[in-house]
Enzyme design. Sequence first.
Site, PDB file in Angstrom:
ATOM      1  N   HIS A 117      28.963  45.510  18.377  1.00  0.00           N
ATOM      2  CA  HIS A 117      30.260  44.855  18.237  1.00  0.00           C
ATOM      3  C   HIS A 117      30.671  44.117  19.506  1.00  0.00           C
ATOM      4  O   HIS A 117      31.048  42.948  19.468  1.00  0.00           O
ATOM      5  CB  HIS A 117      31.348  45.862  17.854  1.00  0.00           C
ATOM      6  CG  HIS A 117      32.669  45.187  17.666  1.00  0.00           C
ATOM      7  ND1 HIS A 117      32.919  44.365  16.596  1.00  0.00           N
ATOM      8  CD2 HIS A 117      33.794  45.156  18.433  1.00  0.00           C
ATOM      9  CE1 HIS A 117      34.142  43.869  16.703  1.00  0.00           C
ATOM     10  NE2 HIS A 117      34.685  44.334  17.809  1.00  0.00           N
ATOM     11  N   HIS A 139      38.248  41.975   9.559  1.00  0.00           N
ATOM     12  CA  HIS A 139      39.675  42.261   9.774  1.00  0.00           C
ATOM     13  C   HIS A 139      40.529  42.169   8.514  1.00  0.00           C
ATOM     14  O   HIS A 139      41.547  41.475   8.491  1.00  0.00           O
ATOM     15  CB  HIS A 139      40.233  41.349  10.869  1.00  0.00           C
ATOM     16  CG  HIS A 139      39.939  41.846  12.251  1.00  0.00           C
ATOM     17  ND1 HIS A 139      40.331  43.092  12.694  1.00  0.00           N
ATOM     18  CD2 HIS A 139      39.257  41.272  13.278  1.00  0.00           C
ATOM     19  CE1 HIS A 139      39.922  43.255  13.949  1.00  0.00           C
ATOM     20  NE2 HIS A 139      39.261  42.174  14.317  1.00  0.00           N
ATOM     21  N   ASP A 185      33.343  40.008  12.763  1.00  0.00           N
ATOM     22  CA  ASP A 185      34.619  40.612  12.362  1.00  0.00           C
ATOM     23  C   ASP A 185      35.089  40.108  10.992  1.00  0.00           C
ATOM     24  O   ASP A 185      34.968  38.922  10.682  1.00  0.00           O
ATOM     25  CB  ASP A 185      35.713  40.260  13.376  1.00  0.00           C
ATOM     26  CG  ASP A 185      35.468  40.828  14.764  1.00  0.00           C
ATOM     27  OD1 ASP A 185      34.304  41.061  15.119  1.00  0.00           O
ATOM     28  OD2 ASP A 185      36.453  41.015  15.500  1.00  0.00           O
ATOM     29  N   ASP A 218      34.750  45.957  12.972  1.00  0.00           N
ATOM     30  CA  ASP A 218      36.098  45.398  12.803  1.00  0.00           C
ATOM     31  C   ASP A 218      36.339  44.937  11.363  1.00  0.00           C
ATOM     32  O   ASP A 218      36.551  43.758  11.087  1.00  0.00           O
ATOM     33  CB  ASP A 218      36.383  44.283  13.813  1.00  0.00           C
ATOM     34  CG  ASP A 218      36.785  44.843  15.177  1.00  0.00           C
ATOM     35  OD1 ASP A 218      36.571  46.051  15.414  1.00  0.00           O
ATOM     36  OD2 ASP A 218      37.306  44.076  16.002  1.00  0.00           O
ATOM     37  N   ASN A 232      35.525  48.153  17.679  1.00  0.00           N
ATOM     38  CA  ASN A 232      36.589  48.829  18.432  1.00  0.00           C
ATOM     39  C   ASN A 232      37.815  49.125  17.562  1.00  0.00           C
ATOM     40  O   ASN A 232      38.601  50.020  17.878  1.00  0.00           O
ATOM     41  CB  ASN A 232      36.993  48.016  19.667  1.00  0.00           C
ATOM     42  CG  ASN A 232      37.617  46.687  19.327  1.00  0.00           C
ATOM     43  OD1 ASN A 232      37.039  45.897  18.573  1.00  0.00           O
ATOM     44  ND2 ASN A 232      38.780  46.405  19.875  1.00  0.00           N
ATOM     45  N   HIS A 233      37.960  48.427  16.430  1.00  0.00           N
ATOM     46  CA  HIS A 233      39.085  48.728  15.530  1.00  0.00           C
ATOM     47  C   HIS A 233      38.780  49.888  14.581  1.00  0.00           C
ATOM     48  O   HIS A 233      39.695  50.338  13.884  1.00  0.00           O
ATOM     49  CB  HIS A 233      39.491  47.481  14.747  1.00  0.00           C
ATOM     50  CG  HIS A 233      40.371  46.573  15.545  1.00  0.00           C
ATOM     51  ND1 HIS A 233      41.729  46.509  15.390  1.00  0.00           N
ATOM     52  CD2 HIS A 233      40.073  45.708  16.543  1.00  0.00           C
ATOM     53  CE1 HIS A 233      42.227  45.637  16.246  1.00  0.00           C
ATOM     54  NE2 HIS A 233      41.244  45.138  16.956  1.00  0.00           N
ATOM     55  N   HIS A 241      33.471  40.491  18.009  1.00  0.00           N
ATOM     56  CA  HIS A 241      34.537  40.935  18.920  1.00  0.00           C
ATOM     57  C   HIS A 241      35.424  39.829  19.481  1.00  0.00           C
ATOM     58  O   HIS A 241      36.540  40.095  19.905  1.00  0.00           O
ATOM     59  CB  HIS A 241      33.889  41.731  20.063  1.00  0.00           C
ATOM     60  CG  HIS A 241      34.818  42.547  20.910  1.00  0.00           C
ATOM     61  ND1 HIS A 241      35.881  43.258  20.390  1.00  0.00           N
ATOM     62  CD2 HIS A 241      34.826  42.776  22.264  1.00  0.00           C
ATOM     63  CE1 HIS A 241      36.496  43.900  21.393  1.00  0.00           C
ATOM     64  NE2 HIS A 241      35.878  43.610  22.524  1.00  0.00           N
TER      65      HIS A 241
END
EC number: 3.1.3.16
Length: 313
Positions: free
Chosen positions: A171, A63, A61, A89, A121-122, A245
């Site tokens: 992920h 982010h 990730d 992500d 998932n984002h 994740h």
Amino acid sequence: MGANSIPTDATIDLDEQISQLMQCKPLSEQQVRALCEKAKEILMDESNVQPVKSPVTICGDIHGQFHDLAELFRIGGMCPDTNYLFMGDYVDRGYYSVETVTLLVALKMRYPQRITILRGNHESRQITQVYGFYDECLRKYGNANVWKIFTDLFDYFPLTALVESEIFCLHGGLSPSIETLDNIRNFDRVQEVPHEGPMCDLLWSDPDDRCGWGISPRGAGYTFGQDISEQFNHTNNLKLIARAHQLVMDGYNWAHEQKVVTIFSAPNYCYRCGNMASILEVDDCRNHTFIQFEPAPRRGEPDVTRRTPDYFL
């Protein structure tokens, strides 16, 4: 296009855009639209289980922590000198989701054989409206067009990758609906991430200390035990499942007797968790080396303008 191919107007434009993005300066809406239209053509041709050759550096990730992504490239080497596989992500939570995801898509366009970008998932319309990317696009562009352009593109991102037929990268985790990699290859992935079912599970599930399948506290996906990952690896002739994740304080964490590894590449997650980040280098002989790193220095960072929900999953 090879890394050393003759420059064209298109590659010169891309190089200029990458240079601009590396300075954390966003592209115009028009440039983003053109970039994503072309990227869609490349991503459309990739498999749900995208084959990847070693050597490659596997990342978790990000982010929206752009300065930490720049630090990752400083430590791991810049593309195309280093091949990269990112496990999703890219957006939400950090202050620079726009610059982060635009840079990764621009690098994918410029060096399509050197970088693989999977869906997390984002990378979803619903999640990004809650956790920051939608609001950031509104703030930086004055409308939601760039958010729509990117969330439409996310539907084309591959779901998983397979490094040298040995390391399965994704992920989230496994699904009770999926026994073989061929099951995944047969999905139609070009859609918003569903609330349930195998595609959802790949992006939401987590390994667990308990055997078998469990109900996930996240409300999507499942937890899966060592018996599940051992069976999946055996069935598919895999040596390792690499996934992201979950926040892990050392940047990486082994599970299931080293059958599964979690990699997390956002140091001091949300600018307050105090964790290290890591990347996993896989060499030509498939040897693994983890490189840990700390947050990059941050200058002139804005204050969070609106409280987002504390969903640390």
